[in-house]
Design an enzyme around this catalytic site. Sequence first.
Site, PDB file in Angstrom:
ATOM      1  N   SER A  87       0.836  -1.200   0.000  1.00  0.00           N
ATOM      2  CA  SER A  87       0.000   0.000   0.000  1.00  0.00           C
ATOM      3  C   SER A  87       0.875   1.257   0.000  1.00  0.00           C
ATOM      4  O   SER A  87       1.701   1.429  -0.892  1.00  0.00           O
ATOM      5  CB  SER A  87      -0.945  -0.040   1.204  1.00  0.00           C
ATOM      6  N   ASP A 127      -6.128  -3.301  -2.180  1.00  0.00           N
ATOM      7  CA  ASP A 127      -4.969  -3.073  -1.320  1.00  0.00           C
ATOM      8  C   ASP A 127      -4.311  -4.368  -0.845  1.00  0.00           C
ATOM      9  O   ASP A 127      -4.978  -5.285  -0.358  1.00  0.00           O
ATOM     10  CB  ASP A 127      -5.421  -2.257  -0.105  1.00  0.00           C
TER      11      ASP A 127
END
Length: 305
Positions: free
Chosen positions: A43, A177
Amino acid sequence: MAYRILTFDGGGVRGVYTARLLERLSSEVPGFIDKVDLLAGTSTGGIIALGLASGKAPAELVSLYKDNAARIFDSSWLHELADLHGLSGAEYDNTNLTNILKGIFGSTRLAQLGKRVLVPSFQLDNQDPQAGKRMWKPKFFHNYPGPDSDGNELVVDVALRTSAAPVYFPTYQVYIDGGVVANDPSMAAVAQALDHDTGNQKLEELRLLSIGTGANPTYIAGHDLDWGVAQWAKPLVSLMIDGVMGVSEYQCRRLLDARYFRLEPRLPKPIGMDDAAAVDDLLAWANAVDLSAAKAWLTTTFLAG
């Protein structure tokens, strides 16, 4: 010969905390980043890892957050109206983030980066045409040579795939993510380094520095919570991402012992992944962290061998 790994957690805007810690460490132990063999990040940590691999200095990554956090986490009234304040759509549009990352990485591909990278994401649909094989699955993008290399992938696409946090941002190219599978990618990086077809390293040669986004002092009060989807939706995202953080640390400590160092100071107060107004606080807190233990470990262990 030592094989050096540097990893970065996910955590949204708290990536500025990571970037400042890294900037301070690189100043106090000059050149240690140049010695790194593998950069791994999830991320916001994936953006940091890819940035370093593309030649960006830690100070430039700090500026990335300082200059753009408010733009990335900008929920305009038109977007709020369209998605009913996050009830029927992502909290934020990813247009600004996309444009910012394109400005940083351009048309660079993973194979063109100066270092090996590993970036987790999660594919929602593998689109397999064969019956019974269509499913979701974790995906770990890397640029090691070989038949399963992702070297031809655009860096900007990988950065957007790993940072498409559910609830916060829309999916990107059927990915979300990487924090849902490995918000701390350290153990994944160890596995990649040991893999016979890619890293082909020996366990005793690995040295791993893992930098977090700050231990967030969050909790959910209540003894017997009778919550449904509406109440659990957003807390559940944080639980999935933050709640498994200790697993990778537990595994790495037992596999690597003193050859592993985890830098994740406790934050003075909880900071949300999208709290752009907290950037100055995060920078101030990172400036106040005692880095003497990390500096000593880098000097005596990470750079040794």
